[in-house]
Design a protein around this motif. Structure first.
Motif, PDB file in Angstrom:
ATOM      1  N   ASP A 216       2.367  11.210   9.649  1.00 45.11           N
ATOM      2  CA  ASP A 216       3.307  10.524  10.540  1.00 45.11           C
ATOM      3  C   ASP A 216       2.611   9.401  11.306  1.00 45.11           C
ATOM      4  O   ASP A 216       3.158   8.298  11.456  1.00 45.11           O
ATOM      5  N   TYR A 217       1.403   9.687  11.802  1.00 41.10           N
ATOM      6  CA  TYR A 217       0.640   8.665  12.541  1.00 41.10           C
ATOM      7  C   TYR A 217       0.349   7.449  11.661  1.00 41.10           C
ATOM      8  O   TYR A 217       0.529   6.300  12.081  1.00 41.10           O
ATOM      9  N   LEU A 218      -0.090   7.696  10.421  1.00 39.03           N
ATOM     10  CA  LEU A 218      -0.416   6.584   9.540  1.00 39.03           C
ATOM     11  C   LEU A 218       0.824   5.778   9.166  1.00 39.03           C
ATOM     12  O   LEU A 218       0.771   4.541   9.087  1.00 39.03           O
ATOM     13  N   ARG A 219       1.939   6.447   8.951  1.00 33.83           N
ATOM     14  CA  ARG A 219       3.181   5.728   8.649  1.00 33.83           C
ATOM     15  C   ARG A 219       3.541   4.774   9.791  1.00 33.83           C
ATOM     16  O   ARG A 219       3.874   3.610   9.571  1.00 33.83           O
ATOM     17  N   ASN A 220       3.465   5.276  11.018  1.00 34.57           N
ATOM     18  CA  ASN A 220       3.782   4.442  12.169  1.00 34.57           C
ATOM     19  C   ASN A 220       2.805   3.285  12.304  1.00 34.57           C
ATOM     20  O   ASN A 220       3.202   2.152  12.628  1.00 34.57           O
ATOM     21  N   ALA A 221       1.527   3.558  12.064  1.00 32.21           N
ATOM     22  CA  ALA A 221       0.516   2.506  12.173  1.00 32.21           C
ATOM     23  C   ALA A 221       0.746   1.411  11.141  1.00 32.21           C
ATOM     24  O   ALA A 221       0.619   0.215  11.448  1.00 32.21           O
ATOM     25  N   LEU A 222       1.084   1.783   9.916  1.00 34.88           N
ATOM     26  CA  LEU A 222       1.280   0.798   8.858  1.00 34.88           C
ATOM     27  C   LEU A 222       2.561   0.001   9.057  1.00 34.88           C
ATOM     28  O   LEU A 222       2.660  -1.151   8.612  1.00 34.88           O
ATOM     29  N   ASP A 223       3.546   0.586   9.712  1.00 34.04           N
ATOM     30  CA  ASP A 223       4.804  -0.121   9.966  1.00 34.04           C
ATOM     31  C   ASP A 223       4.726  -1.048  11.168  1.00 34.04           C
ATOM     32  O   ASP A 223       5.597  -1.901  11.366  1.00 34.04           O
TER      33      ASP A 223
ATOM     34  N   LEU B 287       0.831  -1.200   0.000  1.00 34.02           N
ATOM     35  CA  LEU B 287       0.000   0.000   0.000  1.00 34.02           C
ATOM     36  C   LEU B 287       0.868   1.254   0.000  1.00 34.02           C
ATOM     37  O   LEU B 287       1.850   1.350   0.736  1.00 34.02           O
ATOM     38  N   THR B 288       0.527   2.199  -0.825  1.00 38.41           N
ATOM     39  CA  THR B 288       1.204   3.485  -0.858  1.00 38.41           C
ATOM     40  C   THR B 288       0.276   4.546  -0.297  1.00 38.41           C
ATOM     41  O   THR B 288      -0.857   4.691  -0.767  1.00 38.41           O
ATOM     42  N   LEU B 289       0.740   5.272   0.710  1.00 37.61           N
ATOM     43  CA  LEU B 289      -0.050   6.387   1.216  1.00 37.61           C
ATOM     44  C   LEU B 289      -0.110   7.472   0.161  1.00 37.61           C
ATOM     45  O   LEU B 289       0.913   7.837  -0.436  1.00 37.61           O
ATOM     46  N   ARG B 290      -1.317   7.985  -0.059  1.00 36.76           N
ATOM     47  CA  ARG B 290      -1.531   9.063  -1.024  1.00 36.76           C
ATOM     48  C   ARG B 290      -2.519  10.050  -0.405  1.00 36.76           C
ATOM     49  O   ARG B 290      -3.204   9.731   0.561  1.00 36.76           O
ATOM     50  N   MET B 291      -2.602  11.223  -0.992  1.00 35.96           N
ATOM     51  CA  MET B 291      -3.564  12.197  -0.487  1.00 35.96           C
ATOM     52  C   MET B 291      -4.980  11.635  -0.499  1.00 35.96           C
ATOM     53  O   MET B 291      -5.801  11.959   0.355  1.00 35.96           O
TER      54      MET B 291
ATOM     55  N   TRP C 241      -4.248  -0.468   7.403  1.00 35.73           N
ATOM     56  CA  TRP C 241      -3.347  -1.532   7.870  1.00 35.73           C
ATOM     57  C   TRP C 241      -3.693  -2.850   7.197  1.00 35.73           C
ATOM     58  O   TRP C 241      -2.801  -3.567   6.719  1.00 35.73           O
ATOM     59  N   TYR C 242      -4.987  -3.178   7.129  1.00 35.60           N
ATOM     60  CA  TYR C 242      -5.384  -4.414   6.447  1.00 35.60           C
ATOM     61  C   TYR C 242      -5.077  -4.339   4.960  1.00 35.60           C
ATOM     62  O   TYR C 242      -4.677  -5.341   4.345  1.00 35.60           O
ATOM     63  N   GLU C 243      -5.247  -3.190   4.339  1.00 37.73           N
ATOM     64  CA  GLU C 243      -4.898  -3.053   2.928  1.00 37.73           C
ATOM     65  C   GLU C 243      -3.412  -3.311   2.711  1.00 37.73           C
ATOM     66  O   GLU C 243      -3.019  -3.923   1.716  1.00 37.73           O
ATOM     67  N   ALA C 244      -2.582  -2.840   3.641  1.00 39.70           N
ATOM     68  CA  ALA C 244      -1.141  -3.045   3.526  1.00 39.70           C
ATOM     69  C   ALA C 244      -0.773  -4.510   3.704  1.00 39.70           C
ATOM     70  O   ALA C 244       0.133  -5.015   3.029  1.00 39.70           O
TER      71      ALA C 244
END
Length: 295
Positions: A214-221, A60-64, A75-78
């Protein structure tokens, strides 16, 4: 090629009535402008037909366009990229019609004398990229084609009360990147009514998009799944609990709620209007339980 000649500076709030006036008073566009519209719509159709071929990213790539989604869903998508691939034909046609509406409305805005700039320009905030629909009259505008119910949120200005698609975060990202006020241009897919909903940049800044990213990056990692997006809701007075409406459309609901019903997972009952997904059954519903699960 630009729009028809401008005689006065237009205001974005006037756009719906100005587009209506094109039809009500009659308007003859040039052959060149009609050809431009035809080319843009043809390109949109071409993109729509190969969309599934391009949805093959492994991670999954975070996008606007997705930073407004709940962290647990992302997270499930990732973790399960196959869950967001191979969309069915109905869904793909729905997306295509949204793209066609966008091209048509931006073209009509130009014909109505409004300034339309930077269509599909790439922007970036905190390392996350996105593409705006356009800047109209110096406001960054996101075009949305909506159902009759969803359109009322734009017309009445109630979108902040129920923004299940994360439209505010998406527009806030564009506004942050460009340092401009934002707005939505919405069209009712059933009636073709138009509405403008303004979102001043100081209102959007409250969402603090860099911190959200930043929050989403940490959650996905993280190896730990984030908290659930929505709590279950009572099904009448029976004591039964069912998924919140927004949860029912999520492709990951069965994994997300695998601990429901004492570890048995979601139970699905086939009501006449649509299935209901039960997280707890206190009193057995008097309708057919779907098995195997019908999606």
């Amino acid at each position: 090629m630009g729009p028809s000649p401008l005689y006065i500076m237009k205001q974005l709030s006037e756009l719906p009535s100005d587009i209506d006036a094109l039809f009500e008073k009659g308007h003859q566009p040039s052959e060149e402008r009609l050809g431009e519209l035809a080319g843009r719509i043809a390109t949109a159709i071409g993109r729509g037909l190969i969309r599934n071929l391009e949805e093959g990213e492994e991670r999954l790539t975070l996008r606007m366009s997705n930073i407004g989604k709940p962290a647990r869903q992302l997270w499930y998508e990732a973790q399960q990229p196959n869950g967001r691939r191979n969309l069915d034909g109905t869904t793909l046609r729905k997306f295509l019609m949204g793209d066609i509406w966008e091209e048509l409305l931006l073209w009509l805005a130009e014909e109505a004398g409004h300034t339309v700039e930077k269509r599909q320009e790439e922007v970036e905030v905190n390392g996350i990229k996105g593409h705006i629909d356009a800047i109209i009259d110096d406001v960054v505008v996101d075009v949305k084609s909506a159902s009759r119910f969803a359109f009322e949120k734009f017309r009445k200005g109630t979108l902040p009360d129920n923004d299940s698609f994360g439209y505010y975060e998406q527009l806030a990202g564009y506004s942050k990147a460009l340092d401009k006020d934002g707005a939505w241009l919405a069209v009712n897919k059933d009636t073709a009514e138009l509405a403008i909903l303004d979102a001043p940049k100081d209102e959007l800044e409250v969402l603090d998009i860099p911190s959200r990213i930043d929050y989403l990056r940490n959650a996905l990692d993280s190896k730990d799944v984030p908290d659930r997006c929505y709590d279950p809701v009572p099904d009448g007075q029976s004591g039964n609990m069912v998924l919140a409406n927004d949860c029912t459309y999520c492709p990951f609901k069965f994994d997300c709620w695998k601990d429901a019903n004492g570890g048995a997972g979601l139970r699905v009952f086939d009501y006449s209007n649509k299935p209901k997904y039960f997280t707890h059954v206190e009193k057995e519903p008097r309708v057919l339980e779907t098995f195997p699960i019908r999606e």
